[in-house]
Design an enzyme around this catalytic site. Structure first.
Site, PDB file in Angstrom:
ATOM      1  N   GLY A  63       0.842  -1.192   0.000  1.00 48.34           N
ATOM      2  CA  GLY A  63       0.000   0.000   0.000  1.00 48.34           C
ATOM      3  C   GLY A  63       0.872   1.233   0.000  1.00 48.34           C
ATOM      4  O   GLY A  63       2.068   1.160   0.315  1.00 48.34           O
ATOM      5  N   GLN A 108       2.985   9.930   1.521  1.00 53.25           N
ATOM      6  CA  GLN A 108       4.295   9.265   1.645  1.00 53.25           C
ATOM      7  C   GLN A 108       5.239   9.659   0.508  1.00 53.25           C
ATOM      8  O   GLN A 108       6.452   9.434   0.607  1.00 53.25           O
ATOM      9  CB  GLN A 108       4.131   7.742   1.697  1.00 53.25           C
ATOM     10  CG  GLN A 108       3.417   7.269   2.976  1.00 53.25           C
ATOM     11  CD  GLN A 108       3.281   5.772   3.000  1.00 53.25           C
ATOM     12  OE1 GLN A 108       2.338   5.228   2.432  1.00 53.25           O
ATOM     13  NE2 GLN A 108       4.216   5.090   3.638  1.00 53.25           N
ATOM     14  N   CYS A 154       5.719  -0.098   7.717  1.00 54.57           N
ATOM     15  CA  CYS A 154       5.382   1.108   6.955  1.00 54.57           C
ATOM     16  C   CYS A 154       6.613   1.542   6.177  1.00 54.57           C
ATOM     17  O   CYS A 154       7.711   1.590   6.736  1.00 54.57           O
ATOM     18  CB  CYS A 154       4.936   2.227   7.895  1.00 54.57           C
ATOM     19  SG  CYS A 154       4.455   3.740   7.035  1.00 54.57           S
ATOM     20  N   LEU A 155       6.417   1.869   4.910  1.00 53.01           N
ATOM     21  CA  LEU A 155       7.548   2.304   4.080  1.00 53.01           C
ATOM     22  C   LEU A 155       8.143   3.616   4.600  1.00 53.01           C
ATOM     23  O   LEU A 155       9.293   3.923   4.282  1.00 53.01           O
ATOM     24  CB  LEU A 155       7.099   2.459   2.619  1.00 53.01           C
ATOM     25  CG  LEU A 155       6.695   1.141   1.934  1.00 53.01           C
ATOM     26  CD1 LEU A 155       6.033   1.414   0.590  1.00 53.01           C
ATOM     27  CD2 LEU A 155       7.904   0.217   1.765  1.00 53.01           C
ATOM     28  N   HIS A 171      -4.651   1.236   7.504  1.00 53.29           N
ATOM     29  CA  HIS A 171      -3.308   1.829   7.630  1.00 53.29           C
ATOM     30  C   HIS A 171      -3.167   3.004   6.650  1.00 53.29           C
ATOM     31  O   HIS A 171      -2.663   4.067   7.015  1.00 53.29           O
ATOM     32  CB  HIS A 171      -2.275   0.725   7.360  1.00 53.29           C
ATOM     33  CG  HIS A 171      -0.844   1.155   7.306  1.00 53.29           C
ATOM     34  ND1 HIS A 171       0.105   0.660   8.188  1.00 53.29           N
ATOM     35  CD2 HIS A 171      -0.169   1.993   6.463  1.00 53.29           C
ATOM     36  CE1 HIS A 171       1.285   1.200   7.882  1.00 53.29           C
ATOM     37  NE2 HIS A 171       1.140   2.010   6.839  1.00 53.29           N
ATOM     38  N   GLU A 172      -3.634   2.820   5.405  1.00 52.82           N
ATOM     39  CA  GLU A 172      -3.504   3.894   4.397  1.00 52.82           C
ATOM     40  C   GLU A 172      -4.401   5.079   4.719  1.00 52.82           C
ATOM     41  O   GLU A 172      -3.996   6.234   4.570  1.00 52.82           O
ATOM     42  CB  GLU A 172      -3.831   3.364   2.993  1.00 52.82           C
ATOM     43  CG  GLU A 172      -2.962   2.228   2.489  1.00 52.82           C
ATOM     44  CD  GLU A 172      -1.491   2.408   2.724  1.00 52.82           C
ATOM     45  OE1 GLU A 172      -1.016   3.557   2.820  1.00 52.82           O
ATOM     46  OE2 GLU A 172      -0.793   1.383   2.846  1.00 52.82           O
ATOM     47  N   HIS A 197      -2.918   7.327   7.181  1.00 53.91           N
ATOM     48  CA  HIS A 197      -1.915   8.249   6.628  1.00 53.91           C
ATOM     49  C   HIS A 197      -2.563   9.542   6.138  1.00 53.91           C
ATOM     50  O   HIS A 197      -1.984  10.629   6.270  1.00 53.91           O
ATOM     51  CB  HIS A 197      -1.188   7.605   5.439  1.00 53.91           C
ATOM     52  CG  HIS A 197       0.000   6.754   5.785  1.00 53.91           C
ATOM     53  ND1 HIS A 197       1.098   7.229   6.465  1.00 53.91           N
ATOM     54  CD2 HIS A 197       0.276   5.446   5.499  1.00 53.91           C
ATOM     55  CE1 HIS A 197       2.001   6.246   6.586  1.00 53.91           C
ATOM     56  NE2 HIS A 197       1.521   5.156   6.020  1.00 53.91           N
TER      57      HIS A 197
HETATM   58  O1  GNR Z   1       4.022  -2.473   2.643  1.00 53.21           O
HETATM   59  C1  GNR Z   1       3.344  -2.356   3.656  1.00 53.21           C
HETATM   60  N1  GNR Z   1       3.046  -3.456   4.381  1.00 53.21           N
HETATM   61  C2  GNR Z   1       2.126  -3.451   5.415  1.00 53.21           C
HETATM   62  C3  GNR Z   1       2.093  -4.562   6.247  1.00 53.21           C
HETATM   63  C4  GNR Z   1       1.182  -4.624   7.262  1.00 53.21           C
HETATM   64  C5  GNR Z   1       0.286  -3.603   7.465  1.00 53.21           C
HETATM   65  C6  GNR Z   1       0.315  -2.487   6.655  1.00 53.21           C
HETATM   66  C7  GNR Z   1       1.221  -2.422   5.625  1.00 53.21           C
HETATM   67  S1  GNR Z   1       1.232  -1.034   4.583  1.00 53.21           S
HETATM   68  C8  GNR Z   1       2.908  -1.017   4.106  1.00 53.21           C
HETATM   69  C9  GNR Z   1       3.157   0.064   3.073  1.00 53.21           C
HETATM   70  C10 GNR Z   1       2.892   1.419   3.684  1.00 53.21           C
HETATM   71  O2  GNR Z   1       3.646   1.969   4.435  1.00 53.21           O
HETATM   72  N2  GNR Z   1       1.753   1.960   3.405  1.00 53.21           N
HETATM   73  O3  GNR Z   1       1.422   3.137   3.951  1.00 53.21           O
HETATM   74 NI    NI Z   2       2.498   3.244   5.839  1.00 53.32          NI
END
Ligand code: GNR
Ligand code: NI
Length: 185
Positions: free
Chosen positions: A46, A51, A94-95, A136-137, A140
């Site tokens: 995601g 980001q 999270c990236l 999660h997205e 953000h």
């Molecule tokens: O790549 C991602 N893996 C992930 C694993 C578990 C829960 C959420 C994520 S999202 C993350 C990419 C990211 O930072 N998206 O905002």
């Molecule tokens: Ni993230």
């Protein structure tokens, strides 16, 4: 299509509340395409526009596993319209917080409403990893990070580690990335 740089904590832009997309125009479509390319390159499942330092309410997702048919999703103005009462715990990453993983508890299933790449209003029922990643997205887009859902002790520990790494980076010293020096943890 173009790869964009992903910003990491403690970059203050990650705390911004992103603005709704007014319409899906060519710029929005280009943003979605660049985000998908950047997400696959990372690789991640995601990515939210903030980001890549774009404060717009756009997210992309693909939770298909390696070897499976890709399932790219591009969502503008996503809103969760239903949360399941059941919860589930998943180890998130999270990236924008590279190489840190911790358990987060969230509703197990959600229904989201959004604008698709074609501008149509759509709904998506998500469970499993997609439900987790979608929440999660959307976090953000509101300046919320997964570390906001863990204990204060753990959050402050990882935050300080990245503050120190950023300071070393600014000073141009060696071992500037936390991956290369965990002695200060
Ligand atoms: O790549 C991602 N893996 C992930 C694993 C578990 C829960 C959420 C994520 S999202 C993350 C990419 C990211 O930072 N998206 O905002
Ligand atoms: Ni993230």
């Amino acid at each position: 299509m173009a790869l964009r740089d992903i910003i990491i904590i403690p970059d203050a832009r990650l705390r911004a509340v992103s603005a709704p997309v007014e319409r899906i125009d060519d710029d929005t479509k280009r943003l979605m395409d660049d985000m998908l390319e950047t997400m696959y390159d990372a690789p991640g499942i995601g990515l939210a526009a903030i980001q890549i330092a774009v404060p717009k309410r756009v997210v992309v997702l693909d939770v298909a596993r390696e070897g499976e048919e890709p399932q790219p999703l591009a969502l503008a103005n996503p809103e969760i319209v239903w949360f399941s009462p059941e919860m589930r715990v998943y180890q998130e990453g999270c990236l924008s917080i590279p190489e840190y993983f911790e358990d987060v508890e969230r509703p197990a299933r959600v229904r989201a409403r959004y604008l698709g790449r074609d501008g149509a209003v759509r709904e998506l029922d998500a469970d499993g990893l997609l439900a987790t990643a979608l929440q999660h997205e959307i976090d953000h887009l509101n300046g919320v990070l997964f570390i906001d859902h863990i204990s204060r002790l753990k959050r402050e520990r990882v935050w300080k580690k990245f503050v120190k790494a950023a300071r070393r980076e600014a000073e141009g010293g060696p071992h500037a990335h936390p991956h290369h020096d965990e002695r200060e943890m």
